[in-house]
Design a protein around this motif. Structure first.
Motif, short mmCIF file in Angstrom:
data_model
loop_
_atom_site.label_atom_id
_atom_site.label_comp_id
_atom_site.label_asym_id
_atom_site.label_seq_id
_atom_site.Cartn_x
_atom_site.Cartn_y
_atom_site.Cartn_z
N GLY A 59 0.73 -0.99 0.06
CA GLY A 59 0.10 -0.25 0.02
C GLY A 59 0.83 1.37 -0.20
N ASP A 60 0.34 2.29 -0.50
CA ASP A 60 0.82 3.45 -0.28
C ASP A 60 1.17 4.16 0.89
N ASP A 61 0.59 3.46 1.84
CA ASP A 61 0.88 3.77 3.38
C ASP A 61 1.83 3.01 4.03
N GLY A 62 2.81 2.18 3.44
CA GLY A 62 3.85 1.36 3.66
C GLY A 62 3.64 0.25 4.19
N VAL A 63 2.43 -0.46 4.07
CA VAL A 63 1.72 -1.37 4.56
C VAL A 63 1.69 -2.62 3.47
N ARG A 64 1.94 -3.83 3.74
CA ARG A 64 1.67 -4.95 2.92
C ARG A 64 0.19 -5.54 3.33
N TYR A 65 -0.42 -5.71 2.43
CA TYR A 65 -1.93 -6.49 2.34
C TYR A 65 -1.93 -7.82 1.94
N TYR A 66 -2.18 -8.69 2.32
CA TYR A 66 -1.85 -10.11 1.95
C TYR A 66 -3.27 -11.01 1.72
N GLY A 67 -3.60 -11.34 0.86
CA GLY A 67 -4.53 -12.49 0.76
C GLY A 67 -4.25 -13.78 0.09
N PHE A 106 -6.55 -12.96 5.32
CA PHE A 106 -6.00 -11.72 5.30
C PHE A 106 -4.96 -11.25 6.23
N GLY A 107 -3.90 -10.95 5.72
CA GLY A 107 -2.79 -10.62 6.63
C GLY A 107 -2.25 -9.17 6.42
N ILE A 108 -1.58 -8.60 7.53
CA ILE A 108 -1.51 -7.13 7.54
C ILE A 108 0.07 -7.27 7.91
N SER A 109 0.99 -6.82 7.28
CA SER A 109 2.38 -6.69 7.61
C SER A 109 3.19 -5.75 7.05
N PRO A 110 4.68 -5.39 7.44
CA PRO A 110 5.63 -4.61 6.80
C PRO A 110 5.75 -5.12 5.69
N ALA A 147 4.26 0.06 11.37
CA ALA A 147 5.61 0.59 11.61
C ALA A 147 6.18 0.17 12.81
N ALA A 148 5.52 0.44 13.96
CA ALA A 148 5.95 0.05 15.10
C ALA A 148 6.67 -1.28 15.32
N TRP A 149 5.71 -2.23 14.85
CA TRP A 149 6.18 -3.72 14.60
C TRP A 149 7.40 -3.74 14.04
N HIS A 150 7.60 -3.28 12.75
CA HIS A 150 8.80 -3.32 12.00
C HIS A 150 9.98 -2.70 12.61
#
Length: 162
Positions: A59-67, A106-110, A147-150
């Motif tokens: 994403g343009d927000d710096g987050v990876r969205y996985y399906g 659905f996963g959310i990650s850096p 971002a905090a996790w990363h």
């Protein structure tokens, strides 16, 4: 469509709907990884190929969205291609270790790219609070939490030990 707020041993959410329903990008961004072949084998190894057919959006927000567990990936959805929020990425299915139940993992990650980072790609922050917000028309974003996790973990070379 329904989803369970928790998952097994790691942050992720399974979104349940009928097989063949469209899977769309949750945000504007660039396609990261695409898996068009189901390489899952229940005899192992467990982990790297559990998702079957899958796609991720950086994403343009710096987050990876996985399906994952898709039946098919939309033609033209390839790494490096720009997508818009709402653009179809594929169709809901039951590939990989979906246990014959149609759903989207659905996963959310850096943005830690690479096939060997499957334990990051599958999700590192719980998606349910964001899905709850989006379902109600809100715009809660996971960028700060990711971002905090990363910052704390980086892109680990090995899955965490249990």
């Amino acid at each position: 469509m329904a989803y369970h707020p928790t998952h097994s041993a790691y942050p992720g959410t399974d979104i349940f709907a009928d097989c063949g329903e469209p899977v769309v990008s949750v945000t504007d961004g660039t396609i990261g990884e695409v898996s068009r072949r189901d390489r899952y084998d229940k005899r192992g190894p467990q982990g790297p190929y559990n998702g079957g057919l899958s796609v991720s959006v950086l994403g343009d927000d710096g987050v990876r969205y996985y399906g994952s567990h898709l039946t098919e990936i939309t033609p033209g959805i390839d790494p490096g291609i720009r997508v818009r929020a709402g653009q179809q990425l594929g169709t809901l299915g039951r590939t990989g270790n979906a246990n014959n139940v149609c759903h989207l993992h659905f996963g959310i990650s850096p943005p830690c790219l690479g096939e060997d980072g499957w334990w990051i790609r599958r999700g590192v922050v719980w998606p349910a609070p964001y899905l709850d917000s989006w379902r109600k028309g809100g715009n809660r974003e996971p960028a700060a939490e990711v971002a905090a996790w990363h910052r704390k973990h980086g892109c680990p070379a090995k899955p965490p030990t249990r």
